[in-house]
Every structure is written in structure tokens, then in C-alpha cells.
Design a protein around this motif. Structure first.
Motif, mmCIF file in Angstrom:
data_model
loop_
_atom_site.group_PDB
_atom_site.id
_atom_site.type_symbol
_atom_site.label_atom_id
_atom_site.label_comp_id
_atom_site.label_asym_id
_atom_site.label_seq_id
_atom_site.Cartn_x
_atom_site.Cartn_y
_atom_site.Cartn_z
ATOM 1 N N PRO A 31 -11.271 -2.380 16.481
ATOM 2 C CA PRO A 31 -10.725 -1.691 15.300
ATOM 3 C C PRO A 31 -10.185 -2.714 14.294
ATOM 4 N N ALA A 32 -9.900 -2.234 13.087
ATOM 5 C CA ALA A 32 -9.350 -3.137 12.071
ATOM 6 C C ALA A 32 -7.960 -2.665 11.662
ATOM 7 N N VAL A 33 -7.084 -3.623 11.380
ATOM 8 C CA VAL A 33 -5.779 -3.278 10.822
ATOM 9 C C VAL A 33 -5.899 -3.418 9.310
ATOM 10 N N LEU A 34 -6.013 -2.302 8.632
ATOM 11 C CA LEU A 34 -6.130 -2.291 7.166
ATOM 12 C C LEU A 34 -4.908 -1.580 6.614
ATOM 13 N N TRP A 35 -3.990 -2.325 6.082
ATOM 14 C CA TRP A 35 -3.874 -3.754 5.995
ATOM 15 C C TRP A 35 -2.514 -4.137 6.535
ATOM 16 N N SER A 36 -2.433 -5.368 7.046
ATOM 17 C CA SER A 36 -1.118 -5.815 7.484
ATOM 18 C C SER A 36 -0.265 -6.084 6.241
ATOM 19 N N LEU A 37 0.920 -5.523 6.218
ATOM 20 C CA LEU A 37 1.830 -5.764 5.084
ATOM 21 C C LEU A 37 3.020 -6.609 5.538
ATOM 22 N N GLU A 38 2.815 -7.398 6.593
ATOM 23 C CA GLU A 38 3.934 -8.181 7.128
ATOM 24 C C GLU A 38 4.358 -9.291 6.177
ATOM 25 N N LYS A 39 3.398 -9.778 5.346
ATOM 26 C CA LYS A 39 3.766 -10.826 4.375
ATOM 27 C C LYS A 39 3.344 -10.374 2.984
ATOM 28 N N PRO A 40 4.010 -9.359 2.439
ATOM 29 C CA PRO A 40 3.560 -8.832 1.145
ATOM 30 C C PRO A 40 3.822 -9.810 -0.006
ATOM 31 N N VAL A 41 2.912 -9.814 -0.969
ATOM 32 C CA VAL A 41 3.085 -10.680 -2.136
ATOM 33 C C VAL A 41 4.155 -10.062 -3.045
ATOM 34 N N LEU A 42 4.136 -8.735 -3.148
ATOM 35 C CA LEU A 42 5.129 -8.034 -3.962
ATOM 36 C C LEU A 42 6.107 -7.313 -3.045
ATOM 37 N N GLU A 43 7.243 -6.983 -3.605
ATOM 38 C CA GLU A 43 8.212 -6.215 -2.817
ATOM 39 C C GLU A 43 7.664 -4.794 -2.645
ATOM 40 N N MET A 71 0.845 -1.193 0.000
ATOM 41 C CA MET A 71 0.000 0.000 0.000
ATOM 42 C C MET A 71 0.882 1.246 0.000
ATOM 43 N N ASP A 72 0.641 2.152 -0.929
ATOM 44 C CA ASP A 72 1.366 3.411 -0.880
ATOM 45 C C ASP A 72 0.597 4.366 0.034
ATOM 46 N N ASP A 73 1.157 5.545 0.232
ATOM 47 C CA ASP A 73 0.563 6.463 1.199
ATOM 48 C C ASP A 73 -0.708 7.092 0.636
ATOM 49 N N PRO A 74 -1.886 6.811 1.227
ATOM 50 C CA PRO A 74 -3.138 7.335 0.660
ATOM 51 C C PRO A 74 -3.266 8.854 0.745
ATOM 52 N N ARG A 75 -2.324 9.495 1.493
ATOM 53 C CA ARG A 75 -2.391 10.964 1.583
ATOM 54 C C ARG A 75 -1.738 11.623 0.374
ATOM 55 N N GLU A 76 -0.885 10.848 -0.322
ATOM 56 C CA GLU A 76 -0.114 11.430 -1.431
ATOM 57 C C GLU A 76 -0.876 11.306 -2.747
ATOM 58 N N PRO A 77 -0.688 12.284 -3.667
ATOM 59 C CA PRO A 77 -1.278 12.123 -5.000
ATOM 60 C C PRO A 77 -0.659 10.893 -5.682
ATOM 61 N N ILE A 78 -1.392 10.298 -6.586
ATOM 62 C CA ILE A 78 -0.890 9.093 -7.254
ATOM 63 C C ILE A 78 0.013 9.494 -8.416
ATOM 64 N N HIS A 79 1.208 8.891 -8.452
ATOM 65 C CA HIS A 79 2.072 9.072 -9.620
ATOM 66 C C HIS A 79 2.151 7.716 -10.292
ATOM 67 N N ALA A 80 1.394 7.545 -11.351
ATOM 68 C CA ALA A 80 1.363 6.229 -11.993
ATOM 69 C C ALA A 80 1.888 6.342 -13.415
ATOM 70 N N PRO A 81 2.592 5.319 -13.869
ATOM 71 C CA PRO A 81 3.082 5.359 -15.248
ATOM 72 C C PRO A 81 1.918 5.185 -16.225
ATOM 73 N N ASN A 82 2.111 5.657 -17.437
ATOM 74 C CA ASN A 82 1.119 5.452 -18.488
ATOM 75 C C ASN A 82 1.172 3.980 -18.895
ATOM 76 N N PRO A 83 0.084 3.209 -18.767
ATOM 77 C CA PRO A 83 0.205 1.775 -19.077
ATOM 78 C C PRO A 83 0.474 1.525 -20.564
ATOM 79 N N GLY A 84 1.455 0.672 -20.821
ATOM 80 C CA GLY A 84 1.791 0.329 -22.204
ATOM 81 C C GLY A 84 0.902 -0.799 -22.710
ATOM 82 N N ARG A 85 1.004 -1.117 -23.990
ATOM 83 C CA ARG A 85 0.183 -2.180 -24.584
ATOM 84 C C ARG A 85 0.327 -3.475 -23.783
#
Ligand SMILES: Cc1ncc(COP(=O)(O)O)c(C=O)c1O
Length: 269
Positions: A219-231, A1-15
């Protein structure tokens, strides 16, 4: 999860690429889909399907799970703001119907409990867990009939307004709390999914979580990143350890939220 307070900087998706943008907690600064893009842009509006962003989106496809914001056991939607083809609506499967019905039974038991009936938690837990496992299967199915009826007749506007009012109330109550801050809304056309507390440290978060549980606030922990699928960047993991989400949907009224605020202050004192 990136920081939800920050604007999103996303690459333009290629084909052949798909870019998935999530309006996390319904709190993200609004993002505009790039003009020309060879790949596909998909937005996930689960946390606030009725935001201005969702309504005015120009993404190729939008998705939203409806059971996160409406009192139904199953359901999601898919639409294409730019008119791209959509798959045929699926039929209901027997296994999905059984699983969603179990979830519905669990919801009814919880509702009775919240109305003051003294019920054991064992049946609730086993129905909720079995139902959740069942509806998480990869099989695609239509929603159960009762969910479709609720979506059709439910006063969604009022339910969403209540969530917003509850968010404001709790956020205001906690404004003076020195050990934490509340994630703030950036876009006025949005309604937050929950009240997200950002604690000063992970140990404060754990201390608060235990304090709230001891006071029967869950309360809920949204989300635990202790075992992330991606780096993931270490700052995302570090932030996730400091977050705690408090539900503020239409099931709760003003006095519930005041009790939660008191429980936060007591836990941290
Ligand atoms: C942003 C977001 N999208 C999708 C989902 C998946 O919802 P469902 O389990 O109803 O498929 C979740 C679940 O937490 C979510 O938070």
C-alpha cells in the motif's frame, strides 16, 4: 492536505494571487470556480484528468500529471478552459530523455515481474530511483516519444473503467470491515485514483500497513505530513496518519483485488 471528503471552501483569489485547487484522489465534491476573481484559479486534475469536473471546468488553468493515471514514465498537461494564453510547448532535453528512459526500463522490469518472471529487485530499484530523481529536475522538457505515442493510441476509456470497477470491487469487499472505512465517491462523473482506507486510529493504520507488507501487498501512504512545508491544521495531520491507499489501476484484475481484501481482513484479525 485538507479533508478530501469535505467541500472546498476557498477564498476568492486577489490580484497577484494564485489559488490552487486539487481534486484529491479524484474523490472531492465538485468545486466551481468563483465568477469574478482578480487572481488566478488553477485546478490540479492529476488524480482523474477525465472527470466531468475536469471537462467542464471554468478555471483559468488546469494541470494534470499524466504518468499517475496512464502507463507512461513521464508527462503532464496544461490547458486553459477559458482560453487564456499557454506557453510554447518545450523541446525535449537530453537529461530528461535519459531519466524518463530509465523509468521506462524500470516499468518494463516490473511488468515482467508481475507477469511471473523471477527477477531481482536491485536493477529495478536503481533504475526507478535514478529515473525519478532525474525527471524531478526543475528543467522543463517535452515528454519522450514513446509516452506521446501511448497517449495517442491508448484505450484510456477502458483503462479508466477498469480502475473504477476495481475501486468498486475492493470498496464493496471491505464494506463490512469494522476497523476502517473506504473514502467514498461524491461525484458520479469521477473515477477514484486509488482505494483510500481511513483507519480508526494511526496505530491501526500502521498495524494494517505492516500486515499487508508481510502478505506482499504494497500500500501507499498518501501523503505523510510529518514534515510539512507549511503550517497545517492538526486535524489534517491526524487524518493523514490514518490513511492508507491501495492501488486499483488497470494492472490488477478481480482476483488480485479479492486477495488484497483477504489480506486486509487477515491483517486486522
Ligand atoms: C495531485 C498531484 N499533482 C501533481 C503531482 C506531481 O506529479 P509529477 O511528479 O508527475 O510532476 C502529484 C504527484 O503525486 C500529485 O499527486
Amino acid at each position: 492536505m485538507d479533508d478530501p471528503r469535505e467541500p472546498i471552501h476557498a477564498p476568492n483569489p486577489g490580484r497577484g494571487d494564485a489559488l490552487l485547487i486539487v481534486n484529491t484522489f479524484g474523490l472531492r465534491p465538485r468545486w466551481t470556480s468563483p465568477g469574478y476573481h482578480a487572481g488566478e484559479v488553477i485546478e490540479d486534475h492529476t488524480h482523474d484528468p477525465w472527470s466531468t469536473w475536469a471537462k467542464e471546468s471554468r478555471a483559468d488553468y488546469c494541470v494534470a500529471s499524466l504518468r499517475k493515471t496512464l502507463p507512461i514514465p513521464d508527462g503532464g498537461m496544461l490547458w486553459s478552459p477559458v482560453g487564456l494564453p499557454l506557453p510554447e510547448a518545450p523541446d525535449i532535453t537530453t537529461s530528461h530523455e535519459a531519466a524518463a528512459t530509465r523509468k521506462l526500463e524500470a516499468m518494463i522490469i516490473k511488468s515482467l515481474f508481475l507477469s511471473g518472471y523471477q527477477l531481482g529487485k536491485t536493477t529495478y530499484r536503481s533504475l526507478a530511483e535514478d529515473g525519478e530523481t532525474g525527471i524531478s529536475s526543475k528543467e522543463i522538457s517535452a515528454i519522450i516519444p514513446i509516452s506521446a505515442v501511448v497517449v495517442e493510441c491508448f484505450d484510456i476509456t477502458r483503462w479508466r473503467q477498469k480502475r473504477y470497477a476495481n475501486y468498486r470491487l475492493l470498496a464493496d469487499q471491505l464494506a463490512d470491515c469494522k476497523e476502517l472505512s473506504v473514502l467514498q465517491l461524491k461525484d458520479q462523473g469521477s473515477c477514484p485514483f486509488s482505494v483510500v482506507l481511513v483507519c480508526q486510529s494511526s496505530s491501526t493504520r500502521e498495524h494494517l500497513r505492516h500486515g499487508l507488507l508481510a502478505r506482499r501487498v504494497y500500500p501507499a501512504v498518501l501523503w505523510s505530513l510529518e514534515k510539512p512545508v507549511l503550517e497545517l491544521p492538526s486535524k489534517s495531520i491526524e487524518l493523514s496518519r490514518r490513511l492508507l491507499s491501495i492501488h486499483c489501476d488497470g494492472r490488477y484484475n478481480e482476483s488480485d483485488l479479492v486477495r488484497v481484501a483477504d489480506a486486509v481482513f487477515e491483517s486486522l484479525s
